[in-house]
Design an enzyme around this catalytic site. Sequence first.
Site, PDB file in Angstrom:
ATOM      1  CB  CYS A 112       4.053  -2.883  15.720  1.00  0.00           C
ATOM      2  SG  CYS A 112       5.738  -2.225  15.602  1.00  0.00           S
ATOM      3  CD  GLU A 119      -2.635  -1.228   2.603  1.00  0.00           C
ATOM      4  OE1 GLU A 119      -2.565  -0.242   3.364  1.00  0.00           O
ATOM      5  OE2 GLU A 119      -3.296  -2.236   2.855  1.00  0.00           O
ATOM      6  CB  CYS A 149       0.709   0.734   7.616  1.00  0.00           C
ATOM      7  SG  CYS A 149       1.609   2.272   7.443  1.00  0.00           S
ATOM      8  CB  CYS A 169       2.799   7.335   3.417  1.00  0.00           C
ATOM      9  SG  CYS A 169       3.311   6.184   4.717  1.00  0.00           S
ATOM     10  CB  CYS A 184       1.106  -2.251  12.909  1.00  0.00           C
ATOM     11  SG  CYS A 184       1.445  -1.806  11.190  1.00  0.00           S
ATOM     12  CB  CYS A 199       6.053  -5.260   8.793  1.00  0.00           C
ATOM     13  SG  CYS A 199       7.263  -4.432   9.867  1.00  0.00           S
TER      14      CYS A 199
END
Length: 368
Positions: free
Chosen positions: A139, A115, A358, A128, A142, A135
């Site tokens: 986290c 994205e 995100c 962005c 997220c 990832c």
Amino acid sequence: MDLPVIPSSANPGTAAQNSGGDVDQRIHLLDLDVDQLRSWLVEQGQQGFRAKQIWNWIYQRRASTFAEMTDLPKKLREQLEQHFVIFRASEVDAVCSSDGTDKLLVRLFDGGEVECVLLRDGIRRSICVSSQVGCAMGCVFCASGLDGVDRNLTRGEILEQMLRLQSRLDEDERLSHIVMMGMGEPLANLDRVLPALDEARSPEGLGISPRRITISTVGLPPAIDRLSKHGVPYNLAVSLHAPNNELRTQLVPVNKRIGIKAVLDAADRYFEANGRRLTFEYVLLGGLNDSDACARQLLGILRRRNVMLNVIPYNPVAGLPYETPSAKAIADFKDILVSGGVNVMFRQRKGSEIDAACGQLRRNRQSV
């Protein structure tokens, strides 16, 4: 001249499949820099100055095909079409918010999806951009990392996001800021992120000042030190999210093997090397890290540092148990920090109606 290698399935990044399922063996032009393109042109019996013409068409005049480059000889356009492709990926979804935020879901040649976001704020036109498919930082709040990380993006795949977002602007609009804060951990992919940003700041590329380019990280000290030695004064934004190791490890699991002190020390070294004021990001989660005690601990960490604290009230993600803090908790948190002398900015939530945080758009499509 050495060009990017057509990848095997274990080393993705350049080949793509056409509509018939065959592998497209052409090179992703955005994986090259202008000097590499110039060398290729000379090898083909073309004039080297054409490289800057081609770069101008792509980065300044926003061409997405070689056919648009009408001041190039027809034979050269045919050669370029035979050997290269400008846009390797495809847009599979685009959503627009009433506040001027556009979000794209881009499908890569191998089926991975990332994205990227265009934000309009006054005269600013910020983008962005993602650096990885997924990832690995974990986290907990997220959406990007819920399924882990698949792979790093190539230089060309990073630049293509920038160009796709730029193409959504009117002719008289220009990109003003770049933030490497999309999907993925940029400092885990510096070998591709830095060349992409070198192109973004180049006069032949997007021509954006390094002072308007921000790299976001959860804090990987060796990579921060490497970035310091790169010698380009990019803005560094460290995602802190907690004022102590116990809470930070709960929210950012990678902290368990790093620790806040190591992250802060590396950030201090970056400031000493580049003289750029540091930014610390803090996602404010209702009932978790938004207490007065957390604010006072954070004040103790930051009050003697030349930093900007960017506080982001949580943008809820479907399926996750975290909540936006109350208005009172936000106000109290801010008052403690401001009265203690910390420079604080509370980021306005943009794009919430289109799931602009995100990984949300990708995850929503996967759950359909």
